[in-house]
Design a protein around this motif. Structure first.
Motif, PDB file in Angstrom:
ATOM      1  N   GLU A  12       0.691  -1.202  -0.054  1.00  0.00           N
ATOM      2  CA  GLU A  12      -0.040   0.272   0.185  1.00  0.00           C
ATOM      3  C   GLU A  12       0.930   1.296   0.072  1.00  0.00           C
ATOM      4  O   GLU A  12       0.578   2.404  -0.694  1.00  0.00           O
ATOM      5  CB  GLU A  12      -0.995  -0.041   1.299  1.00  0.00           C
ATOM      6  N   THR A  13       1.994   1.242   0.814  1.00  0.00           N
ATOM      7  CA  THR A  13       2.768   2.340   0.697  1.00  0.00           C
ATOM      8  C   THR A  13       3.583   2.572  -0.461  1.00  0.00           C
ATOM      9  O   THR A  13       3.471   3.628  -1.044  1.00  0.00           O
ATOM     10  CB  THR A  13       3.786   2.056   1.945  1.00  0.00           C
ATOM     11  N   ASN A  14       3.899   1.526  -1.216  1.00  0.00           N
ATOM     12  CA  ASN A  14       4.664   1.591  -2.290  1.00  0.00           C
ATOM     13  C   ASN A  14       3.697   2.088  -3.553  1.00  0.00           C
ATOM     14  O   ASN A  14       4.039   2.948  -4.243  1.00  0.00           O
ATOM     15  CB  ASN A  14       5.163   0.262  -2.750  1.00  0.00           C
ATOM     16  N   PHE A  15       2.327   1.759  -3.548  1.00  0.00           N
ATOM     17  CA  PHE A  15       1.388   1.868  -4.406  1.00  0.00           C
ATOM     18  C   PHE A  15       1.208   3.542  -4.146  1.00  0.00           C
ATOM     19  O   PHE A  15       1.111   4.306  -5.221  1.00  0.00           O
ATOM     20  CB  PHE A  15       0.177   1.314  -4.300  1.00  0.00           C
ATOM     21  N   ALA A  16       0.954   4.045  -3.076  1.00  0.00           N
ATOM     22  CA  ALA A  16       0.628   5.342  -2.775  1.00  0.00           C
ATOM     23  C   ALA A  16       2.066   6.289  -3.428  1.00  0.00           C
ATOM     24  O   ALA A  16       1.725   7.224  -3.816  1.00  0.00           O
ATOM     25  CB  ALA A  16       0.728   5.594  -1.217  1.00  0.00           C
ATOM     26  N   LEU A  17       3.305   5.697  -3.049  1.00  0.00           N
ATOM     27  CA  LEU A  17       4.500   6.547  -3.370  1.00  0.00           C
ATOM     28  C   LEU A  17       4.334   6.779  -4.948  1.00  0.00           C
ATOM     29  O   LEU A  17       4.878   7.623  -5.432  1.00  0.00           O
ATOM     30  CB  LEU A  17       5.880   5.856  -2.844  1.00  0.00           C
ATOM     31  N   MET A  18       3.959   5.680  -5.628  1.00  0.00           N
ATOM     32  CA  MET A  18       4.199   5.657  -7.197  1.00  0.00           C
ATOM     33  C   MET A  18       3.048   6.362  -7.623  1.00  0.00           C
ATOM     34  O   MET A  18       3.080   7.136  -8.594  1.00  0.00           O
ATOM     35  CB  MET A  18       3.967   4.099  -7.659  1.00  0.00           C
ATOM     36  N   GLN A  19       1.797   6.173  -7.135  1.00  0.00           N
ATOM     37  CA  GLN A  19       0.475   6.977  -7.774  1.00  0.00           C
ATOM     38  C   GLN A  19       0.322   8.308  -7.477  1.00  0.00           C
ATOM     39  O   GLN A  19       0.079   9.056  -8.564  1.00  0.00           O
ATOM     40  CB  GLN A  19      -0.788   6.139  -7.278  1.00  0.00           C
ATOM     41  N   HIS A  20       0.681   8.599  -6.232  1.00  0.00           N
ATOM     42  CA  HIS A  20       0.444  10.100  -5.984  1.00  0.00           C
ATOM     43  C   HIS A  20       1.706  10.920  -6.056  1.00  0.00           C
ATOM     44  O   HIS A  20       1.629  12.133  -5.928  1.00  0.00           O
ATOM     45  CB  HIS A  20      -0.152  10.200  -4.308  1.00  0.00           C
ATOM     46  N   HIS A  21       2.881  10.265  -6.079  1.00  0.00           N
ATOM     47  CA  HIS A  21       4.064  11.056  -5.700  1.00  0.00           C
ATOM     48  C   HIS A  21       5.036  10.706  -6.802  1.00  0.00           C
ATOM     49  O   HIS A  21       6.135  10.972  -6.632  1.00  0.00           O
ATOM     50  CB  HIS A  21       4.907  10.883  -4.486  1.00  0.00           C
ATOM     51  N   LYS A  22       4.731   9.972  -7.844  1.00  0.00           N
ATOM     52  CA  LYS A  22       5.353   9.627  -8.841  1.00  0.00           C
ATOM     53  C   LYS A  22       6.835   8.926  -8.724  1.00  0.00           C
ATOM     54  O   LYS A  22       7.631   9.152  -9.595  1.00  0.00           O
ATOM     55  CB  LYS A  22       5.742  10.695  -9.879  1.00  0.00           C
ATOM     56  N   TRP A  23       6.983   8.162  -7.557  1.00  0.00           N
ATOM     57  CA  TRP A  23       8.143   7.471  -7.279  1.00  0.00           C
ATOM     58  C   TRP A  23       8.181   6.173  -8.434  1.00  0.00           C
ATOM     59  O   TRP A  23       6.918   5.585  -8.582  1.00  0.00           O
ATOM     60  CB  TRP A  23       8.379   7.054  -6.031  1.00  0.00           C
ATOM     61  N   SER A  24       9.246   5.729  -8.736  1.00  0.00           N
ATOM     62  CA  SER A  24       9.077   4.383  -9.504  1.00  0.00           C
ATOM     63  C   SER A  24       9.244   3.311  -8.579  1.00  0.00           C
ATOM     64  O   SER A  24      10.150   3.423  -7.270  1.00  0.00           O
ATOM     65  CB  SER A  24      10.239   4.530 -10.479  1.00  0.00           C
ATOM     66  N   LEU A  25       8.811   2.186  -8.750  1.00  0.00           N
ATOM     67  CA  LEU A  25       9.026   0.890  -7.884  1.00  0.00           C
ATOM     68  C   LEU A  25      10.496   0.518  -7.790  1.00  0.00           C
ATOM     69  O   LEU A  25      10.917   0.093  -6.635  1.00  0.00           O
ATOM     70  CB  LEU A  25       8.339  -0.233  -8.797  1.00  0.00           C
ATOM     71  N   SER A  26      11.252   0.837  -8.800  1.00  0.00           N
ATOM     72  CA  SER A  26      12.614   0.360  -8.670  1.00  0.00           C
ATOM     73  C   SER A  26      13.557   1.303  -7.792  1.00  0.00           C
ATOM     74  O   SER A  26      14.457   0.944  -7.121  1.00  0.00           O
ATOM     75  CB  SER A  26      13.427   0.368 -10.005  1.00  0.00           C
ATOM     76  N   ASP A  27      12.901   2.466  -7.863  1.00  0.00           N
ATOM     77  CA  ASP A  27      13.534   3.463  -7.027  1.00  0.00           C
ATOM     78  C   ASP A  27      13.209   3.433  -5.408  1.00  0.00           C
ATOM     79  O   ASP A  27      13.987   3.456  -4.319  1.00  0.00           O
ATOM     80  CB  ASP A  27      13.228   4.771  -6.978  1.00  0.00           C
ATOM     81  N   ILE A  28      12.070   2.714  -5.386  1.00  0.00           N
ATOM     82  CA  ILE A  28      11.601   2.346  -3.942  1.00  0.00           C
ATOM     83  C   ILE A  28      12.327   1.355  -3.281  1.00  0.00           C
ATOM     84  O   ILE A  28      12.761   1.256  -2.208  1.00  0.00           O
ATOM     85  CB  ILE A  28       9.963   2.367  -3.773  1.00  0.00           C
ATOM     86  N   GLU A  29      12.361   0.180  -4.217  1.00  0.00           N
ATOM     87  CA  GLU A  29      12.796  -1.015  -3.853  1.00  0.00           C
ATOM     88  C   GLU A  29      14.334  -0.888  -3.572  1.00  0.00           C
ATOM     89  O   GLU A  29      15.103  -1.894  -3.081  1.00  0.00           O
ATOM     90  CB  GLU A  29      12.653  -1.905  -4.904  1.00  0.00           C
ATOM     91  N   SER A  30      14.925   0.096  -4.293  1.00  0.00           N
ATOM     92  CA  SER A  30      16.326   0.438  -4.004  1.00  0.00           C
ATOM     93  C   SER A  30      17.010   0.856  -2.644  1.00  0.00           C
ATOM     94  O   SER A  30      18.021   1.188  -2.136  1.00  0.00           O
ATOM     95  CB  SER A  30      17.129   1.198  -5.275  1.00  0.00           C
ATOM     96  N   LEU A  31      16.056   1.773  -2.095  1.00  0.00           N
ATOM     97  CA  LEU A  31      16.125   2.023  -0.670  1.00  0.00           C
ATOM     98  C   LEU A  31      16.289   1.219   0.248  1.00  0.00           C
ATOM     99  O   LEU A  31      15.908   0.021   0.432  1.00  0.00           O
ATOM    100  CB  LEU A  31      14.968   2.972  -0.152  1.00  0.00           C
ATOM    101  N   ILE A  32      17.505   1.535   1.158  1.00  0.00           N
ATOM    102  CA  ILE A  32      17.692   0.820   2.406  1.00  0.00           C
ATOM    103  C   ILE A  32      16.369   0.811   3.381  1.00  0.00           C
ATOM    104  O   ILE A  32      15.856   1.929   3.171  1.00  0.00           O
ATOM    105  CB  ILE A  32      18.836   1.248   3.085  1.00  0.00           C
ATOM    106  N   PRO A  33      16.137  -0.024   4.024  1.00  0.00           N
ATOM    107  CA  PRO A  33      14.731   0.023   4.804  1.00  0.00           C
ATOM    108  C   PRO A  33      14.591   1.299   5.648  1.00  0.00           C
ATOM    109  O   PRO A  33      13.703   1.875   5.870  1.00  0.00           O
ATOM    110  CB  PRO A  33      14.704  -1.235   5.615  1.00  0.00           C
ATOM    111  N   TRP A  34      15.760   1.570   6.319  1.00  0.00           N
ATOM    112  CA  TRP A  34      15.963   2.822   7.349  1.00  0.00           C
ATOM    113  C   TRP A  34      15.671   3.923   6.260  1.00  0.00           C
ATOM    114  O   TRP A  34      15.191   5.028   6.888  1.00  0.00           O
ATOM    115  CB  TRP A  34      17.080   2.627   8.129  1.00  0.00           C
ATOM    116  N   GLU A  35      16.325   3.962   5.211  1.00  0.00           N
ATOM    117  CA  GLU A  35      16.305   5.240   4.338  1.00  0.00           C
ATOM    118  C   GLU A  35      14.688   5.514   3.891  1.00  0.00           C
ATOM    119  O   GLU A  35      14.298   6.568   3.899  1.00  0.00           O
ATOM    120  CB  GLU A  35      17.151   4.902   3.180  1.00  0.00           C
ATOM    121  N   LYS A  36      14.001   4.402   3.715  1.00  0.00           N
ATOM    122  CA  LYS A  36      12.571   4.444   3.095  1.00  0.00           C
ATOM    123  C   LYS A  36      11.616   4.905   4.191  1.00  0.00           C
ATOM    124  O   LYS A  36      11.028   5.857   3.935  1.00  0.00           O
ATOM    125  CB  LYS A  36      12.210   3.132   2.646  1.00  0.00           C
ATOM    126  N   GLU A  37      12.018   4.526   5.505  1.00  0.00           N
ATOM    127  CA  GLU A  37      11.276   5.101   6.838  1.00  0.00           C
ATOM    128  C   GLU A  37      11.502   6.415   6.769  1.00  0.00           C
ATOM    129  O   GLU A  37      10.583   7.323   7.190  1.00  0.00           O
ATOM    130  CB  GLU A  37      11.821   4.318   8.002  1.00  0.00           C
TER     131      GLU A  37
END
Length: 65
Positions: A12-37
């Motif tokens: 759900e968080t990934n979907f929101a970041l992609m749909q509402h904030h135009k992040w790519s899934l590859s950019d999201i998945e490349s983040l370190i967990p603490w960095e994403k937080e």
């Protein structure tokens, strides 16, 4: 913390970041967990600030009538 999230919350968080904030899934998945937080927390603070500013503007407009 992100390590306590469920798969559903993560998706759900990934979907929101992609749909509402135009992040790519590859950019999201490349983040370190603490960095994403950290980025998600910054985004939540930003959205809350935007919400409060919109509410203040709405109240200011309501008081002018």
């Amino acid at each position: 913390m992100l390590y306590h999230t469920t798969i559903e919350n993560t998706m759900e968080t990934n979907f929101a970041l992609m749909q509402h904030h135009k992040w790519s899934l590859s950019d999201i998945e490349s983040l370190i967990p603490w960095e994403k937080e950290i980025y998600v927390n910054y985004l939540l603070k930003y959205l809350e600030k935007q919400r409060l500013e919109a509410k203040q503007a709405e109240n200011a407009n309501a008081n002018t009538w």
